[in-house]
Design a protein around this motif. Structure first.
Motif, PDB file in Angstrom:
ATOM      1  N   THR A 155       4.051   9.972   0.965  1.00 33.29           N
ATOM      2  CA  THR A 155       3.088   9.443   1.479  1.00 33.29           C
ATOM      3  C   THR A 155       3.549   8.392   2.407  1.00 33.29           C
ATOM      4  OG1 THR A 155       1.881   9.650  -0.552  1.00 33.29           O
ATOM      5  CG2 THR A 155       1.230   7.576   0.416  1.00 33.29           C
ATOM      6  N   TYR A 156       2.730   8.002   3.262  1.00 33.43           N
ATOM      7  CA  TYR A 156       3.034   6.879   4.255  1.00 33.43           C
ATOM      8  C   TYR A 156       1.998   5.571   3.665  1.00 33.43           C
ATOM      9  CZ  TYR A 156       5.847   9.414   7.323  1.00 33.43           C
ATOM     10  OH  TYR A 156       6.732  10.232   7.992  1.00 33.43           O
ATOM     11  N   LYS A 157       2.543   4.394   3.663  1.00 30.39           N
ATOM     12  CA  LYS A 157       1.549   3.207   3.250  1.00 30.39           C
ATOM     13  C   LYS A 157       1.681   2.339   4.439  1.00 30.39           C
ATOM     14  CE  LYS A 157       0.041  -0.058  -0.400  1.00 30.39           C
ATOM     15  NZ  LYS A 157       0.445  -0.595  -1.607  1.00 30.39           N
ATOM     16  N   ILE A 158       0.408   2.207   5.244  1.00 29.46           N
ATOM     17  CA  ILE A 158       0.547   1.589   6.391  1.00 29.46           C
ATOM     18  C   ILE A 158      -0.569   0.322   6.118  1.00 29.46           C
ATOM     19  CG2 ILE A 158       0.051   1.579   8.758  1.00 29.46           C
ATOM     20  CD1 ILE A 158       0.349   4.689   8.546  1.00 29.46           C
ATOM     21  N   LYS A 159       0.002  -0.704   6.837  1.00 29.19           N
ATOM     22  CA  LYS A 159      -0.994  -1.887   6.931  1.00 29.19           C
ATOM     23  C   LYS A 159      -1.187  -2.255   7.966  1.00 29.19           C
ATOM     24  CE  LYS A 159       0.402  -3.983   2.564  1.00 29.19           C
ATOM     25  NZ  LYS A 159       0.679  -5.046   1.581  1.00 29.19           N
ATOM     26  N   LEU A 160      -2.441  -2.597   8.428  1.00 31.59           N
ATOM     27  CA  LEU A 160      -3.037  -2.832   9.722  1.00 31.59           C
ATOM     28  C   LEU A 160      -3.718  -4.276   9.682  1.00 31.59           C
ATOM     29  CD1 LEU A 160      -4.584   0.544  10.507  1.00 31.59           C
ATOM     30  CD2 LEU A 160      -2.603  -0.256  11.395  1.00 31.59           C
ATOM     31  N   GLU A 161      -3.656  -4.792  10.717  1.00 34.55           N
ATOM     32  CA  GLU A 161      -4.160  -6.274  10.980  1.00 34.55           C
ATOM     33  C   GLU A 161      -4.799  -6.398  12.315  1.00 34.55           C
ATOM     34  OE1 GLU A 161      -1.636  -9.493  10.087  1.00 34.55           O
ATOM     35  OE2 GLU A 161      -0.920  -8.751   8.329  1.00 34.55           O
ATOM     36  N   ASN A 162      -6.096  -6.963  12.296  1.00 35.76           N
ATOM     37  CA  ASN A 162      -6.774  -7.316  13.446  1.00 35.76           C
ATOM     38  C   ASN A 162      -7.278  -8.746  13.094  1.00 35.76           C
ATOM     39  OD1 ASN A 162      -8.577  -7.720  15.852  1.00 35.76           O
ATOM     40  ND2 ASN A 162      -9.671  -5.620  15.271  1.00 35.76           N
ATOM     41  N   GLY A 163      -6.531  -9.673  13.669  1.00 35.62           N
ATOM     42  CA  GLY A 163      -6.956 -11.138  13.265  1.00 35.62           C
ATOM     43  C   GLY A 163      -7.006 -11.309  11.698  1.00 35.62           C
ATOM     44  N   LYS A 164      -7.962 -11.820  11.109  1.00 37.16           N
ATOM     45  CA  LYS A 164      -8.088 -11.822   9.796  1.00 37.16           C
ATOM     46  C   LYS A 164      -8.496 -10.937   8.991  1.00 37.16           C
ATOM     47  CE  LYS A 164      -9.021 -16.937   9.913  1.00 37.16           C
ATOM     48  NZ  LYS A 164      -9.839 -17.925   9.319  1.00 37.16           N
ATOM     49  N   ASP A 165      -8.908  -9.906   9.580  1.00 36.04           N
ATOM     50  CA  ASP A 165      -9.143  -8.505   9.084  1.00 36.04           C
ATOM     51  C   ASP A 165      -7.965  -7.369   8.860  1.00 36.04           C
ATOM     52  OD1 ASP A 165     -10.856  -6.452   8.040  1.00 36.04           O
ATOM     53  OD2 ASP A 165     -11.339  -5.608  10.026  1.00 36.04           O
ATOM     54  N   LYS A 166      -7.850  -7.321   7.676  1.00 37.33           N
ATOM     55  CA  LYS A 166      -6.643  -6.384   7.177  1.00 37.33           C
ATOM     56  C   LYS A 166      -7.129  -5.164   6.481  1.00 37.33           C
ATOM     57  CE  LYS A 166      -3.769 -10.311   6.243  1.00 37.33           C
ATOM     58  NZ  LYS A 166      -2.840 -11.171   5.367  1.00 37.33           N
ATOM     59  N   GLN A 167      -6.454  -4.108   6.828  1.00 34.83           N
ATOM     60  CA  GLN A 167      -6.479  -2.601   6.392  1.00 34.83           C
ATOM     61  C   GLN A 167      -5.131  -2.005   5.906  1.00 34.83           C
ATOM     62  OE1 GLN A 167      -8.776   0.195   8.503  1.00 34.83           O
ATOM     63  NE2 GLN A 167     -10.733  -1.054   8.311  1.00 34.83           N
ATOM     64  N   THR A 168      -5.278  -1.302   4.755  1.00 36.18           N
ATOM     65  CA  THR A 168      -4.180  -0.462   4.330  1.00 36.18           C
ATOM     66  C   THR A 168      -4.424   0.817   4.201  1.00 36.18           C
ATOM     67  OG1 THR A 168      -3.521  -2.347   2.952  1.00 36.18           O
ATOM     68  CG2 THR A 168      -2.556  -0.171   2.278  1.00 36.18           C
ATOM     69  N   LEU A 169      -3.682   1.799   4.874  1.00 33.66           N
ATOM     70  CA  LEU A 169      -3.928   3.117   4.814  1.00 33.66           C
ATOM     71  C   LEU A 169      -2.988   3.928   4.123  1.00 33.66           C
ATOM     72  CD1 LEU A 169      -4.702   3.709   8.575  1.00 33.66           C
ATOM     73  CD2 LEU A 169      -6.282   3.425   6.838  1.00 33.66           C
ATOM     74  N   LYS A 170      -3.326   5.180   3.158  1.00 34.23           N
ATOM     75  CA  LYS A 170      -2.200   5.684   2.831  1.00 34.23           C
ATOM     76  C   LYS A 170      -2.478   7.231   3.397  1.00 34.23           C
ATOM     77  CE  LYS A 170      -2.040   3.533  -1.907  1.00 34.23           C
ATOM     78  NZ  LYS A 170      -1.958   3.836  -3.330  1.00 34.23           N
TER      79      LYS A 170
END
Length: 183
Positions: A155-170
């Motif tokens: 599994t890859y666990k990826i953190k993304l950010e766009n300003g204050k918006d954050k997402q985590t993908l698995k």
């Protein structure tokens, strides 16, 4: 005169040869260790700290790196007097680790891998970019388990950010596409 000189030289050579003692040397143990690593032991658990110069090669293919640079049979021979029932060997680098469990004969039972700041494959990078435009990748971690040499999960666990918006993908690394996204 020639025979006298030759006779003296032969006598001198015979005297020198017979004057030397035979020295019996103690047994020397040699084993191949291509890695210049530090090793720490805790019970039946051994930790190999991999140098920074080899950490990229290690992170690219941890099990292949272990096979190429670690001989479990030689290791068992070196630790034979301790009579372990199993061995836990950990390989550590600056970006991650591989734990390998071996039975007493040296058969690989399972491995666990944890790596941080990994480079994603091109197709995963492209899929993430396409599906999450405007986001910046801030973290990419990788974890995997094997049973023997068969990959059980990865599994890859990826953190993304766009300003204050954050997402985590698995992302399931065994698939070619993006897996389940979790916020």
């Amino acid at each position: 005169m020639k025979t006298l000189i030759i006779s003296i030289m032969l006598s001198f050579t015979a005297a020198v040869i017979s004057a030397q003692e035979v020295t019996v040397l103690d047994e020397a143990r040699l084993f191949y260790a291509p890695l210049n690593v530090t090793v720490a032991q805790d019970g039946d658990s051994y930790t190999y700290n991999i140098k920074e110069s080899q950490s990229r090669q290690f992170a690219r293919d941890p099990i292949g790196f272990m096979k190429a640079n670690f001989d479990i049979q030689s290791f068992i021979t070196q630790t034979a007097r301790k009579k372990y029932h199993a061995y836990l060997v950990t390989f550590n680098s600056a970006n991650g680790s591989l734990e390998a469990d071996f039975d007493k004969e040296g058969k690989l039972l399972e491995t666990r891998q944890q790596f941080k700041n990994v480079l994603l494959s091109a197709n995963i990078r492209n899929n993430v970019y396409k599906d999450h435009q405007g986001y910046t990748l801030t973290k990419a971690n990788y974890s995997a388990r094997t049973k023997g040499e068969i990959l059980a999960n990865a599994t890859y666990k990826i953190k993304l950010e766009n300003g204050k918006d954050k997402q985590t993908l698995k992302i399931d690394a065994r698939d070619s596409g993006v897996g389940v996204a979790v916020n």
